[in-house]
Design a protein around this motif. Structure first.
Motif, PDB file in Angstrom:
ATOM      1  N   ILE A 152     -17.687  -6.086 -23.568  1.00  0.00           N
ATOM      2  CA  ILE A 152     -16.929  -6.760 -22.511  1.00  0.00           C
ATOM      3  C   ILE A 152     -16.441  -5.707 -21.520  1.00  0.00           C
ATOM      4  O   ILE A 152     -16.008  -4.615 -21.901  1.00  0.00           O
ATOM      5  N   TYR A 153     -16.517  -6.075 -20.239  1.00  0.00           N
ATOM      6  CA  TYR A 153     -16.067  -5.183 -19.171  1.00  0.00           C
ATOM      7  C   TYR A 153     -14.928  -5.859 -18.403  1.00  0.00           C
ATOM      8  O   TYR A 153     -15.035  -7.031 -18.030  1.00  0.00           O
ATOM      9  N   PHE A 154     -13.832  -5.117 -18.209  1.00  0.00           N
ATOM     10  CA  PHE A 154     -12.641  -5.655 -17.548  1.00  0.00           C
ATOM     11  C   PHE A 154     -12.458  -5.002 -16.171  1.00  0.00           C
ATOM     12  O   PHE A 154     -12.360  -3.778 -16.073  1.00  0.00           O
ATOM     13  N   ILE A 155     -12.393  -5.824 -15.137  1.00  0.00           N
ATOM     14  CA  ILE A 155     -12.112  -5.339 -13.784  1.00  0.00           C
ATOM     15  C   ILE A 155     -10.635  -5.609 -13.499  1.00  0.00           C
ATOM     16  O   ILE A 155     -10.224  -6.758 -13.344  1.00  0.00           O
ATOM     17  N   GLY A 156      -9.847  -4.519 -13.471  1.00  0.00           N
ATOM     18  CA  GLY A 156      -8.389  -4.635 -13.409  1.00  0.00           C
ATOM     19  C   GLY A 156      -7.782  -4.485 -14.793  1.00  0.00           C
ATOM     20  O   GLY A 156      -6.782  -5.105 -15.123  1.00  0.00           O
ATOM     21  N   ILE A 157      -8.394  -3.627 -15.608  1.00  0.00           N
ATOM     22  CA  ILE A 157      -8.007  -3.499 -17.022  1.00  0.00           C
ATOM     23  C   ILE A 157      -6.593  -2.961 -17.196  1.00  0.00           C
ATOM     24  O   ILE A 157      -5.964  -3.164 -18.232  1.00  0.00           O
ATOM     25  N   GLY A 158      -6.034  -2.294 -16.161  1.00  0.00           N
ATOM     26  CA  GLY A 158      -4.708  -1.713 -16.283  1.00  0.00           C
ATOM     27  C   GLY A 158      -3.574  -2.705 -16.104  1.00  0.00           C
ATOM     28  O   GLY A 158      -2.418  -2.350 -16.302  1.00  0.00           O
ATOM     29  N   GLY A 159      -3.897  -3.951 -15.736  1.00  0.00           N
ATOM     30  CA  GLY A 159      -2.861  -4.973 -15.638  1.00  0.00           C
ATOM     31  C   GLY A 159      -2.259  -5.260 -17.000  1.00  0.00           C
ATOM     32  O   GLY A 159      -2.942  -5.174 -18.020  1.00  0.00           O
ATOM     33  N   TYR A 192     -12.392  -1.020 -15.348  1.00  0.00           N
ATOM     34  CA  TYR A 192     -12.072  -0.376 -14.069  1.00  0.00           C
ATOM     35  C   TYR A 192     -10.642  -0.717 -13.687  1.00  0.00           C
ATOM     36  O   TYR A 192     -10.158  -1.829 -13.947  1.00  0.00           O
ATOM     37  N   ASP A 193      -9.946   0.235 -13.074  1.00  0.00           N
ATOM     38  CA  ASP A 193      -8.713  -0.055 -12.357  1.00  0.00           C
ATOM     39  C   ASP A 193      -8.595   0.915 -11.191  1.00  0.00           C
ATOM     40  O   ASP A 193      -9.237   1.975 -11.195  1.00  0.00           O
ATOM     41  N   LYS A 194      -7.795   0.527 -10.203  1.00  0.00           N
ATOM     42  CA  LYS A 194      -7.774   1.324  -8.973  1.00  0.00           C
ATOM     43  C   LYS A 194      -7.008   2.631  -9.115  1.00  0.00           C
ATOM     44  O   LYS A 194      -7.274   3.589  -8.389  1.00  0.00           O
ATOM     45  N   THR A 195      -6.037   2.678 -10.044  1.00  0.00           N
ATOM     46  CA  THR A 195      -5.272   3.912 -10.232  1.00  0.00           C
ATOM     47  C   THR A 195      -5.024   4.172 -11.711  1.00  0.00           C
ATOM     48  O   THR A 195      -4.931   3.236 -12.514  1.00  0.00           O
ATOM     49  N   GLU A 196      -4.899   5.425 -12.046  1.00  0.00           N
ATOM     50  CA  GLU A 196      -4.542   5.813 -13.407  1.00  0.00           C
ATOM     51  C   GLU A 196      -3.047   5.626 -13.608  1.00  0.00           C
ATOM     52  O   GLU A 196      -2.238   5.980 -12.750  1.00  0.00           O
ATOM     53  N   THR A 197      -2.667   5.032 -14.713  1.00  0.00           N
ATOM     54  CA  THR A 197      -1.264   4.783 -15.035  1.00  0.00           C
ATOM     55  C   THR A 197      -1.020   5.156 -16.492  1.00  0.00           C
ATOM     56  O   THR A 197      -1.973   5.379 -17.255  1.00  0.00           O
ATOM     57  N   TYR A 213     -11.941   4.805 -12.258  1.00  0.00           N
ATOM     58  CA  TYR A 213     -11.028   4.466 -11.167  1.00  0.00           C
ATOM     59  C   TYR A 213     -11.719   4.408  -9.809  1.00  0.00           C
ATOM     60  O   TYR A 213     -11.044   4.369  -8.784  1.00  0.00           O
ATOM     61  N   GLU A 214     -13.035   4.361  -9.803  1.00  0.00           N
ATOM     62  CA  GLU A 214     -13.793   4.200  -8.562  1.00  0.00           C
ATOM     63  C   GLU A 214     -14.541   2.871  -8.617  1.00  0.00           C
ATOM     64  O   GLU A 214     -15.129   2.531  -9.642  1.00  0.00           O
ATOM     65  N   ASP A 215     -14.505   2.135  -7.506  1.00  0.00           N
ATOM     66  CA  ASP A 215     -15.257   0.887  -7.410  1.00  0.00           C
ATOM     67  C   ASP A 215     -16.721   1.249  -7.179  1.00  0.00           C
ATOM     68  O   ASP A 215     -17.196   1.306  -6.052  1.00  0.00           O
ATOM     69  N   ALA A 216     -17.423   1.507  -8.267  1.00  0.00           N
ATOM     70  CA  ALA A 216     -18.782   2.050  -8.174  1.00  0.00           C
ATOM     71  C   ALA A 216     -19.695   1.333  -9.159  1.00  0.00           C
ATOM     72  O   ALA A 216     -19.498   1.418 -10.383  1.00  0.00           O
ATOM     73  N   VAL A 217     -20.689   0.642  -8.645  1.00  0.00           N
ATOM     74  CA  VAL A 217     -21.597  -0.143  -9.481  1.00  0.00           C
ATOM     75  C   VAL A 217     -22.303   0.728 -10.507  1.00  0.00           C
ATOM     76  O   VAL A 217     -22.544   0.300 -11.646  1.00  0.00           O
ATOM     77  N   GLU A 218     -22.602   1.968 -10.140  1.00  0.00           N
ATOM     78  CA  GLU A 218     -23.322   2.836 -11.070  1.00  0.00           C
ATOM     79  C   GLU A 218     -22.488   3.151 -12.315  1.00  0.00           C
ATOM     80  O   GLU A 218     -23.040   3.517 -13.356  1.00  0.00           O
ATOM     81  N   GLN A 219     -21.176   3.024 -12.230  1.00  0.00           N
ATOM     82  CA  GLN A 219     -20.324   3.274 -13.398  1.00  0.00           C
ATOM     83  C   GLN A 219     -20.058   2.011 -14.210  1.00  0.00           C
ATOM     84  O   GLN A 219     -19.485   2.076 -15.298  1.00  0.00           O
ATOM     85  N   ALA A 220     -20.451   0.860 -13.678  1.00  0.00           N
ATOM     86  CA  ALA A 220     -20.213  -0.410 -14.360  1.00  0.00           C
ATOM     87  C   ALA A 220     -21.344  -0.688 -15.349  1.00  0.00           C
ATOM     88  O   ALA A 220     -22.522  -0.545 -15.013  1.00  0.00           O
ATOM     89  N   PRO A 243      -7.243 -12.170 -10.915  1.00  0.00           N
ATOM     90  CA  PRO A 243      -7.230 -12.698  -9.549  1.00  0.00           C
ATOM     91  C   PRO A 243      -6.657 -11.720  -8.529  1.00  0.00           C
ATOM     92  O   PRO A 243      -6.843 -11.902  -7.326  1.00  0.00           O
ATOM     93  N   ALA A 244      -5.962 -10.673  -8.999  1.00  0.00           N
ATOM     94  CA  ALA A 244      -5.417  -9.681  -8.077  1.00  0.00           C
ATOM     95  C   ALA A 244      -6.503  -8.776  -7.487  1.00  0.00           C
ATOM     96  O   ALA A 244      -6.271  -8.077  -6.497  1.00  0.00           O
ATOM     97  N   VAL A 245      -7.721  -8.779  -8.063  1.00  0.00           N
ATOM     98  CA  VAL A 245      -8.823  -7.958  -7.546  1.00  0.00           C
ATOM     99  C   VAL A 245      -9.293  -8.543  -6.215  1.00  0.00           C
ATOM    100  O   VAL A 245      -9.536  -9.756  -6.121  1.00  0.00           O
TER     101      VAL A 245
END
Length: 467
Positions: free
Chosen positions: A12-19, A39-44, A59-66, A77-79
Motif C-alpha cells: 500500500i502506498y500513502f500520499i500524505g502519509i505524515g497526516g 509521500y509527504d511534502k515535508t519531513e516532520t 518528500y518529492e512529488d516524483a512519479v519515479e519514486q512512487a 483530501p488535503a493533497v
C-alpha cells in the motif's frame, strides 16, 4: 484495475502519509506485515517516527519514486488535485481511495467505538482507547493525536474492537458503522466543505443514523437533539439531568479529583492529571463508554489516574511547580476553533485564577478566519496579552483582505500584537525577559493547528531562563 480485498493486499502506498489520521492507518497495515511506504511534502517528527519503524517516506512529488506495484493507493483530501503522483495512479487505473474508504473496510466486521465532534474528539477518543488498553479490555486504536502514554496514534490488539476518531471533514465519518457513537460537539466548522451550520448538523444526524441495530449513542447534554437512536445516553460536566456527569470536583496539582456519576454506578475519587474543566467532561464521556462495556470500576479509576494526556491538548510544556506557587507555566494546545480556545482559556483561568496569561495564537485557514473573525476576537479578548501569528494556510490559497489583523481589529481586550515567527522568538528571548514584562509570564499558551508547535522547543528554552 479492480481493488483487492484487504486479505489479498501485499503493498500500500500513502500520499500524505505524515497526516495524523493517515499515519495511523499506515501503522495498522504495517503491523499486519503489509509493505507500506508513502509521500509527504515535508519531513516532520511523525514521518521520522514512521521511517524509524520501517516505513519508507519520500518528500518529492516524483512519479519515479512512487511504487508501481501498489495494490492500493490511499490519499488524503488535503493533497492538491494537481499532485503528479496522485494523477499518475488515477490515470493508470490503480485502486485509489481516501483514508475514510480504507477505515470503512478495516472496520466492516469489528465492534466499533466511533467518536465524532467539531472539537473534543481527539482527546475523548484517546481517553477511551487508553481506558480499554490499560484495563486489559483491549482495542485497536486509530487516533487523531499522539497519546502521551504510548507516544503513538495507533496500536493493535487481539480483541476485535476498534476505537476510531470519526472525522467530519469531507464527510469522512459517514463511512463508519459504530456500535457505540460518541458526539462531543456540533458547532459550525469546515464551512468551506459544508456551506452552512444546518448542513453540519445534518451530517452529524446522519452519522448517528449509521449506528448498528441496538447501538448506543452517547452525546453531550444540550447538543444535537436531532441526533436520534434507539438507545441514547447523555453526558455533562456537572449537570445532574444528564445520565453521566462529574460531582464534587476539586482542583489538585494542576489536575482534578471528582466523582463519576454514571447510568449504572458511581465511581468516587477519580483522579485526572490533566488541566482544563472540559477535559473532565471528555473523561466522563470516556468513563461512560468503559462502563457500558462492563469494565470493572476499579480498573477504570486506575486507568484514569495513569492517563498522561494527548500531545498538544492542554499539554504542559513547563508544568506547574508544586513547590513554587508563582512559578511560570507553559501550555501548548491544538485549539483552532473559537469554542476550543474558549475551553482552553476557561481551563487555564480555573486552574490559575490569579495569574496573568499570554496567548500566542496562529490562526488556521483563511476560510475559518474569515467565517469566525468576530468569535475569535471575542474569546481572545478574555486573556491579558495576545500575540497573533500570520494565518497558516494548510490546503488553502490566500483570500484577499483576510489576514490575522482582521481578528486584532475586532478585539476589545487582550492588547493584541501581530508578529512574525522570527519576531515572536526575538520577543520571547529578549523583551519578554525584561523585568517589566515578567508579570505577563505567569501562564503562557501556544495555540493553533498549523506549525506553531515547531516553535515550542525554542520558546521553552527561552522561558526556562526565568523559571
Amino acid at each position: 484495475m479492480e481493488a483487492k480485498k484487504i486479505a489479498d493486499i501485499k503493498r500500500i502506498y500513502f500520499i500524505g502519509i505524515g497526516g495524523i489520521g493517515m499515519s495511523a492507518v499506515a501503522r495498522y497495515f504495517h503491523s499486519k506485515g503489509i509493505r507500506v511506504s508513502g509521500y509527504d511534502k515535508t519531513e516532520t517528527p511523525l514521518t521520522k517516527a514512521l521511517v524509524a519503524e520501517g516505513i519508507p517516506v519520500h518528500y518529492e512529488d516524483a512519479v519515479e519514486q512512487a511504487p508501481k506495484d501498489a495494490d492500493w493507493v490511499v490519499y488524503t483530501p488535503a493533497v492538491p488535485k494537481e499532485h503528479t503522483e496522485l494523477n499518475f495512479y488515477k490515470e493508470n487505473g490503480y485502486p485509489v481511495m481516501k483514508r475514510s474508504d480504507v477505515l470503512q473496510q478495516i472496520t466492516e466486521s469489528s465492534f466499533n467505538i466511533c467518536v465524532a465532534g467539531t472539537h473534543g474528539k481527539t482527546t475523548t477518543t484517546t481517553m477511551i482507547a487508553h481506558l480499554l488498553r490499560d484495563s486489559g479490555y483491549g482495542c485497536n486504536a486509530f487516533l487523531g493525536g499522539i497519546a502521551a502514554n504510548y507516544d503513538t496514534n495507533f496500536w493493535s490488539d487481539a480483541n476485535d474492537v476498534c476505537v476510531i476518531e470519526a472525522d467530519e471533514y469531507d464527510r469522512s465519518f459517514l463511512k463508519l458503522s459504530p456500535d457505540i457513537a460518541v458526539v462531543t460537539a456540533i458547532d459550525p466548522d469546515h464551512l468551506d466543505i459544508y456551506g452552512t451550520e444546518e448542513n453540519v448538523r445534518k451530517a452529524f444526524a446522519e452519522f448517528a443514523q449509521r449506528l448498528k441495530p441496538g447501538g448506543l449513542l452517547i452525546r453531550k447534554l444540550g447538543i444535537g437533539k436531532e441526533l436520534s437512536a434507539a438507545r441514547i445516553w447523555q453526558y455533562s460536566l456537572q449537570n445532574n439531568s444528564a445520565n453521566a456527569y462529574a460531582a464534587n470536583i476539586e482542583i489538585k496539582g494542576g489536575g482534578y479529583v471528582f466523582d463519576a456519576v454514571l447510568p449504572t454506578q458511581l465511581i468516587e475519587g477519580v483522579q485526572l492529571h490533566m488541566g482544563g474543566m472540559h477535559n473532565i467532561e471528555n473523561m466522563i464521556a470516556a468513563i461512560t463508554v468503559a462502563s457500558s462495556l462492563n469494565i470493572d470500576k476499579d480498573k477504570i479509576k486506575k486507568a484514569v489516574a495513569s492517563f498522561k494526556g494527548v500531545k498538544r491538548r492542554f499539554e504542559y510544556i513547563i508544568p506547574p511547580d508544586p513547590e513554587d506557587g508563582n512559578g511560570l507555566v507553559f501550555i501548548d494546545d491544538y485549539a483552532h476553533h473559537p469554542e476550543e480556545l474558549r475551553a482552553l482559556i476557561n481551563g487555564v483561568k480555573t486552574l490559575f485564577p490569579t495569574r496573568k496569561c499570554t496567548l500566542i495564537f496562529q490562526p488556521h485557514l483563511y476560510s475559518r478566519t474569515k467565517d469566525f473573525a468576530l468569535e475569535f476576537a471575542a474569546v481572545l479578548s478574555l486573556v491579558d496579552k495576545v500575540i497573533l501569528l500570520p494565518i497558516y494556510p494548510a490546503r488553502e490559497q490566500p483570500i484577499p483582505g483576510i489576514e490575522s489583523n482582521i481578528i486584532a481589529e475586532k478585539m476589545e481586550g487582550g492588547d493584541p500584537v501581530i508578529m512574525t515567527k522570527d519576531e515572536l522568538l526575538h520577543w520571547v528571548g529578549n523583551d519578554f525577559l525584561k523585568e517589566g514584562n515578567k508579570e505577563l509570564g505567569d501562564v503562557i499558551i501556544t495555540a493553533g493547528a498549523g506549525d506553531v508547535d515547531k516553535l515550542v522547543g525554542v520558546i521553552k528554552n527561552s522561558l526556562e531562563k526565568i523559571k
